[in-house]
Scaffold this motif. Sequence first.
Motif, mmCIF file in Angstrom:
data_model
loop_
_atom_site.group_PDB
_atom_site.id
_atom_site.type_symbol
_atom_site.label_atom_id
_atom_site.label_comp_id
_atom_site.label_asym_id
_atom_site.label_seq_id
_atom_site.Cartn_x
_atom_site.Cartn_y
_atom_site.Cartn_z
ATOM 1 N N ARG A 1 3.117 -46.206 -7.756
ATOM 2 C CA ARG A 1 2.189 -45.226 -7.207
ATOM 3 C C ARG A 1 1.813 -45.538 -5.770
ATOM 4 O O ARG A 1 0.652 -45.515 -5.385
ATOM 5 C CB ARG A 1 0.932 -45.156 -8.081
ATOM 6 N N GLN B 1 4.945 -39.699 -6.816
ATOM 7 C CA GLN B 1 4.293 -38.961 -7.883
ATOM 8 C C GLN B 1 4.453 -39.717 -9.192
ATOM 9 O O GLN B 1 5.444 -40.395 -9.416
ATOM 10 C CB GLN B 1 4.860 -37.545 -8.008
ATOM 11 N N SER B 2 3.470 -39.577 -10.079
ATOM 12 C CA SER B 2 3.501 -40.283 -11.351
ATOM 13 C C SER B 2 4.573 -39.702 -12.258
ATOM 14 O O SER B 2 4.824 -38.499 -12.268
ATOM 15 C CB SER B 2 2.137 -40.184 -12.032
ATOM 16 N N HIS C 1 -0.626 -38.819 -17.148
ATOM 17 C CA HIS C 1 -1.230 -38.578 -15.842
ATOM 18 C C HIS C 1 -1.524 -37.099 -15.621
ATOM 19 O O HIS C 1 -2.373 -36.739 -14.810
ATOM 20 C CB HIS C 1 -0.277 -39.086 -14.753
ATOM 21 N N TYR C 2 -0.822 -36.232 -16.372
ATOM 22 C CA TYR C 2 -0.920 -34.796 -16.154
ATOM 23 C C TYR C 2 -1.723 -34.154 -17.282
ATOM 24 O O TYR C 2 -1.348 -34.252 -18.455
ATOM 25 C CB TYR C 2 0.478 -34.182 -16.067
ATOM 26 N N ASN D 1 -4.328 -32.727 -12.892
ATOM 27 C CA ASN D 1 -2.955 -32.803 -12.409
ATOM 28 C C ASN D 1 -2.071 -31.898 -13.263
ATOM 29 O O ASN D 1 -2.165 -31.911 -14.491
ATOM 30 C CB ASN D 1 -2.443 -34.243 -12.485
ATOM 31 N N ALA E 1 2.062 -30.286 -13.779
ATOM 32 C CA ALA E 1 3.462 -30.532 -13.409
ATOM 33 C C ALA E 1 4.396 -29.756 -14.310
ATOM 34 O O ALA E 1 4.089 -29.491 -15.480
ATOM 35 C CB ALA E 1 3.784 -32.022 -13.501
ATOM 36 N N HIS F 1 -6.162 -33.917 -6.978
ATOM 37 C CA HIS F 1 -5.224 -33.653 -8.066
ATOM 38 C C HIS F 1 -3.864 -33.216 -7.520
ATOM 39 O O HIS F 1 -3.765 -32.675 -6.424
ATOM 40 C CB HIS F 1 -5.795 -32.597 -9.007
ATOM 41 N N ALA F 2 -2.841 -33.458 -8.329
ATOM 42 C CA ALA F 2 -1.463 -33.245 -7.896
ATOM 43 C C ALA F 2 -0.865 -32.001 -8.535
ATOM 44 O O ALA F 2 -1.179 -31.643 -9.675
ATOM 45 C CB ALA F 2 -0.603 -34.463 -8.242
ATOM 46 N N ASP G 1 -2.535 -32.583 -3.347
ATOM 47 C CA ASP G 1 -1.226 -33.225 -3.170
ATOM 48 C C ASP G 1 -0.155 -32.383 -3.856
ATOM 49 O O ASP G 1 -0.287 -32.028 -5.033
ATOM 50 C CB ASP G 1 -1.232 -34.630 -3.760
#
Length: 725
Positions: free
Chosen positions: A26, A31-32, A37-38, A57, A59, A79-80, A96
């Motif tokens: 990380r 990205q994880s 993580h999501y 997050n 994805a 958050h991604a 992100d």
Amino acid sequence: MKIGGGTALAWLLRLAVALILTAVPRGAGAQSRDAEHYQLLVNRDGHIKSLAVVGGNIAVNSPGGFLNLAHHVTVTDGHAVVGDTVRIQVRSHAFDVFANTLFTGLGSLIAGTVTQPILPPIFAPEPLVVPDPFDPFNLPPNFPIHCTGSAHTGGQRETFTLVPGSYGDVSVGQLGTLVLQPGDYTFCSLTAVSFGTIMVNTPATIDIAGILLLATRSRLLPVGSPATIQINVMGSLVRIGEKSIFDARLFAPFAKTRIGAAATIMGHLVTDRFQTDAHTMLFVCGNGVLDEGEQCDVTAPNGDRACPGICVPPGQPNECTCTPATTTTTVTSTTSTTQATTTTTTTTPTTMPEMPPTTTTTTETSTTSTTQATTTTTTTTTPTTMPEMPPTTTTTTVATTTTTLATTTTTTTTAPTTTTSTTVPGRCGDNATGACVITVSSRPGMSFTTLRAAVNAASDGSAGAPTLIHVSGRCVGPPAVILQRSNLAIEGDPPPTACPEFGPEPTTLTSSLSPDGSPPPTGSNGETVKIISSTNISIRFLNLIDADPEDAVEYKSSSGGEVTCTCCARNEECVETTGGGGYVVKQNLITDNGHGVNAGHQTHDVVIMNNTIVSNRRFFGTDIEDGDGITIQEGTTSTSVVRNIVRDNLDDGIDLENVTSITVTDNVVTGNTDDGIVLQSSSNNLIDCNTISGNGDGLTNRARVISGTGNTGSNMSGSGTACVR
């Protein structure tokens, strides 16, 4: 993923170790690759519609996957957003972003960092998460899920409890409650009708062989930590309806998960495909507001009042929950209470929880001592998730409501709603039995077996002489997209006489169109017909059937178009309009869909008239307003809803949301479960000369106004305006 089960626990540990070993470090710009993580992990594609707020997050896992954030979506800072292809549309906000292909709309903002492209092996050739949780070889040991056991259909306002075990199809009735005790469950399907509640005492594992459906304003909530509720769905659909609340872990590797408008979703979701409607709230812990469904939120003013000092903060496991230390005690003590109060079968005050039963003296002698012992333990959890119900009601009535309601209340209440004259004889498409033959007037001598092939072969017509695409028989084929075309008329065999004033009978039409479930083409979600950026595309004399869980017809950013004299059934929505204008929906029978007609996304100049829109109660539809007859929303203007029969739909009859300059006149609106005609954030509309009665709001010839000003007409309370016919 049976919590506490030896085999499943070992599987979880193996997967966790593998995830750690294969995770990308990380560091900055990485990205994880950890599924945990999501908050939302989607296999193929995710679509989050306008004005949604995402506090986690998100994805898309697969190479070639697509993640779309519609206009004015906000992904909160920190958050991604991850996907092979990501689209962030007009005035949306992200933090992100990790993508190989990134599209951004006008006024969109990426407040954090952009990583583009993503370095192999992610998406080239590997999925984001390895081992891939969607790979059949990596499924948990309880897949495939097999169900056996008795079914249970809860009555209206019935509260019932199930103990761990295997069951058939289980349904919670309208305004009813299902209580699940801690342990492992298997269901063939699990459904909550509108305003239904499923309360899950933790820890629990719920395996569902078929589908999970929560209808409008329903709730699935924990008593304890939502992180210890694991719901595994093997079926193809998970539906969380409009304004519903869901708080648990969901694993649905083969399902399309649909989220209705203004729903609140918390927990952790893993699903094959994902789509929301507008105004959804996803993973909102830490947004400074104690949202409905959250047990607590330390970022909100007085947000830990339910459990001072022990509310789990945002970003931690079990975030926005109270420490569930006393949950087991509550369940154990209430079990004995249930047995002791078997004689109090009159404890149907869960039917109306604010009213005590008439047999209070009997109840007091058998339960007082136990209630004192358990009140302190229950109040730390139950009131925060079901604030309108006293903490002892959920358990005290467990053993009693089934007997009382089945013989006294349910029969008289249910009969009018399920056996009324709105059940139309026969079904749309029953008489469409011939072989499929499709011809095109601009291609004489040729015939086709799918609408997609016929559309592709047709040349555009003119306004005075449109190209005719004629459908005979029962045609099932891939979804068709009509993109940037003009002057096409798709028609079936006409009825033997002129189309009736309010649409055909269900067995009149002999031509039908249905999608075959094959992957939709670009621009389509699987609708039978999707019309994009086109002019004057008409559809008539057809059974439009069996597109569920997608729409039959959607007009998007087009000009002109008419759906006339069709029999439209078993779809998510019959007709949806998203932008553009000049559409006419006239003389159709619209029944047994998730929703009837939906005009939104700033559509203009729509005419909806002389339709019979009845019994749209299908639990598979989720778009915008589940179970509405007609919804006009999202800035739509200059639209007329005239002389329709709107009856016995699951939610509202006619729903106006965030609109102006809408004319609703001369409709018959009756028997709808919620409101007859309702206005929310809508001003300067004419609601006149409508016959309104027998709807859930109890109003006669009056519309319900939640918010808005300047609305006029005879159906506006206190307006005094005469009805002019």
